[in-house]
Write a protein that holds these residues in place. Structure first.
Motif, PDB file in Angstrom:
ATOM      1  N   UNK A  59      37.257  47.725  94.513  1.00  0.00           N
ATOM      2  CA  UNK A  59      36.560  48.750  93.730  1.00  0.00           C
ATOM      3  C   UNK A  59      35.168  49.009  94.291  1.00  0.00           C
ATOM      4  N   UNK A  60      34.480  47.940  94.689  1.00  0.00           N
ATOM      5  CA  UNK A  60      33.144  48.112  95.264  1.00  0.00           C
ATOM      6  C   UNK A  60      33.209  48.888  96.583  1.00  0.00           C
ATOM      7  N   UNK A  61      34.218  48.614  97.404  1.00  0.00           N
ATOM      8  CA  UNK A  61      34.361  49.337  98.668  1.00  0.00           C
ATOM      9  C   UNK A  61      34.643  50.814  98.426  1.00  0.00           C
ATOM     10  N   UNK A  62      35.530  51.105  97.472  1.00  0.00           N
ATOM     11  CA  UNK A  62      35.829  52.502  97.160  1.00  0.00           C
ATOM     12  C   UNK A  62      34.604  53.224  96.605  1.00  0.00           C
ATOM     13  N   UNK A  63      33.833  52.529  95.778  1.00  0.00           N
ATOM     14  CA  UNK A  63      32.627  53.152  95.234  1.00  0.00           C
ATOM     15  C   UNK A  63      31.620  53.463  96.332  1.00  0.00           C
ATOM     16  N   UNK A  64      31.542  52.579  97.328  1.00  0.00           N
ATOM     17  CA  UNK A  64      30.588  52.787  98.414  1.00  0.00           C
ATOM     18  C   UNK A  64      31.041  53.885  99.355  1.00  0.00           C
ATOM     19  N   UNK A  65      32.335  53.916  99.669  1.00  0.00           N
ATOM     20  CA  UNK A  65      32.846  54.854 100.666  1.00  0.00           C
ATOM     21  C   UNK A  65      33.251  56.201 100.083  1.00  0.00           C
ATOM     22  N   UNK A  68      30.017  57.359  96.218  1.00  0.00           N
ATOM     23  CA  UNK A  68      28.655  57.767  96.592  1.00  0.00           C
ATOM     24  C   UNK A  68      28.645  59.107  97.338  1.00  0.00           C
ATOM     25  N   UNK A  69      29.501  59.316  98.371  1.00  0.00           N
ATOM     26  CA  UNK A  69      29.516  60.650  98.999  1.00  0.00           C
ATOM     27  C   UNK A  69      29.907  61.758  98.034  1.00  0.00           C
ATOM     28  N   UNK A  70      30.811  61.452  97.101  1.00  0.00           N
ATOM     29  CA  UNK A  70      31.203  62.477  96.136  1.00  0.00           C
ATOM     30  C   UNK A  70      30.033  62.890  95.254  1.00  0.00           C
ATOM     31  N   UNK A  71      29.262  61.920  94.790  1.00  0.00           N
ATOM     32  CA  UNK A  71      28.092  62.226  93.964  1.00  0.00           C
ATOM     33  C   UNK A  71      27.068  63.036  94.757  1.00  0.00           C
ATOM     34  N   UNK A  72      26.824  62.628  96.016  1.00  0.00           N
ATOM     35  CA  UNK A  72      25.886  63.378  96.855  1.00  0.00           C
ATOM     36  C   UNK A  72      26.375  64.796  97.107  1.00  0.00           C
ATOM     37  N   UNK A  73      27.676  64.972  97.250  1.00  0.00           N
ATOM     38  CA  UNK A  73      28.222  66.300  97.481  1.00  0.00           C
ATOM     39  C   UNK A  73      28.067  67.177  96.248  1.00  0.00           C
ATOM     40  N   UNK A 318      38.338  70.090  94.725  1.00  0.00           N
ATOM     41  CA  UNK A 318      38.662  68.854  94.012  1.00  0.00           C
ATOM     42  C   UNK A 318      39.085  69.149  92.578  1.00  0.00           C
ATOM     43  N   UNK A 319      38.394  70.073  91.926  1.00  0.00           N
ATOM     44  CA  UNK A 319      38.750  70.424  90.555  1.00  0.00           C
ATOM     45  C   UNK A 319      40.151  71.029  90.478  1.00  0.00           C
TER      46      UNK A 319
END
Length: 339
Positions: A59-65, A68-73, A318-319
């Motif tokens: 879960x931590x790896x998925x959140x990092x990879x 985080x990019x999804x939130x920045x996007x 994505x939506x």
């Protein structure tokens, strides 16, 4: 001593009245041994926490990879960033301007419709042809099944960019095999015919490429699913006078309905977000007439330097996929309720 009416005598335990109040009572054998406290005073984790601790690294790896990019996007999609702002490192907040511009842009809706038509055509061809080849694998002999399975695996394992180059060569304007085939069959007008002249013809070639590369997945999974259908069901259908189509619809499809649902859903996602095949074939051309949503977002971001607008396109993509996923999960839940 106690004398009963029948004259029998019984002796009461002598120490029961005199038992010390401070002496602990003997533990019943049925109660079992008491749990031994952990040594050193260390506390043990509740057993319910163990599964969560095991999946925590993933879960931590998925959140990092991914997260985080999804939130920045998403944040970028609300900013008005073009080439000048990117060079000056200015990130002005534009609110919903990018989304408003997209909703009011007819080109965006043209790309959306094109993406849905492209996805529908590909998924329909992949599921039909892949299922037929899977049925063929189930009916072939051992060695012919092995040869066909190896051919399918080799096609599936071929890198996408390499397969794009092969298809591009097949339809090349000057040295393409298809022009030679058409001339050999007696058709005129195929001397240096440009197969990539229009967006429709370009997407047709891309469809052939995508279908060719996706059929092995469906065919091999279809064959694996058919091995779970008992021979007695085919025998019963044959005794009832069912033909091939009736046997498939009444016997095969009900037993493999979960397979068709899952595979169709996966193919919809893979085809809808297909980028490499479309962009590597003709870069979304000619005149951006073969762009689908992922290519449209890439061209707007990299070629046109509209970074905020490209981020908004990706968020809307994505939506749209989430809406498609909601229908899929509703089908899965409905199927589980029926069972």
């Amino acid at each position: 001593m106690t004398v009963h009416s029948q004259g029998a005598t019984t002796s009461a335990p002598q120490d029961a009245p005199h038992q010390s109040a401070g002496r602990p009572k003997a533990q019943s054998p049925a109660a079992g041994p008491r749990p031994t406290p952990p040594r050193g005073g260390r506390k043990q984790l509740p057993s319910g926490w163990l599964p969560y601790l095991l999946v925590l690294p993933a879960v931590a790896s998925m959140a990092l990879l991914l997260l985080y990019p999804l939130i920045k996007n998403v944040i970028l999609s609300f900013q008005d960033i073009n080439k000048i702002e990117f060079i000056q490192r200015k990130y002005p907040f534009g609110g919903f301007a990018n989304y408003t511009q997209l909703i009011g842009d007819s080109n965006f809706w043209t790309v959306v419709v094109r993406s849905f038509l492209f996805t529908f055509a590909n998924v329909a061809l992949i599921m039909v042809i892949g299922s037929l080849i899977g049925i063929l694998l189930n009916r072939l002999g051992k060695w012919m099944r092995l040869v066909l399975s190896m051919a399918l695996v080799m096609a599936w394992a071929m890198p996408i960019v390499a397969s794009v180059q092969v298809f591009y060569w097949l339809f090349d304007e000057q040295f393409g095999v298809m022009n030679w085939v058409m001339r050999t069959l007696g058709f005129s007008g195929y001397e240096q015919h440009n197969w990539f002249e229009t967006g429709l013809s370009t997407l047709t070639i891309v469809t052939l490429l995508v279908v060719w590369g996706s059929i092995p997945f469906v065919a091999l999974n279809m064959y694996a699913g058919l091995t779970t259908v008992g021979a007695e069901l085919y025998e019963a259908a044959r005794m009832d006078g069912a033909n091939g189509w009736q046997t498939f619809w009444k016997v095969v499809f009900p037993n493999l309905k979960p397979f068709f649902l899952v595979t169709t859903f996966l193919e919809v996602i893979w085809v809808f977000k297909a980028f490499t095949q479309v962009y590597a074939m003709n870069k979304g051309g000619p005149d951006r007439a073969s762009e689908i949503l992922p290519v449209f977002a890439y061209v707007e971001g990299q070629s046109q330097a509209h970074y905020g607008l490209a981020a908004a396109i990706s968020v809307l993509t994505i939506l749209i996929l989430l809406v498609v996923m909601s229908f899929y999960f509703r089908l899965i839940l409905k199927q589980e309720e029926e069972q």
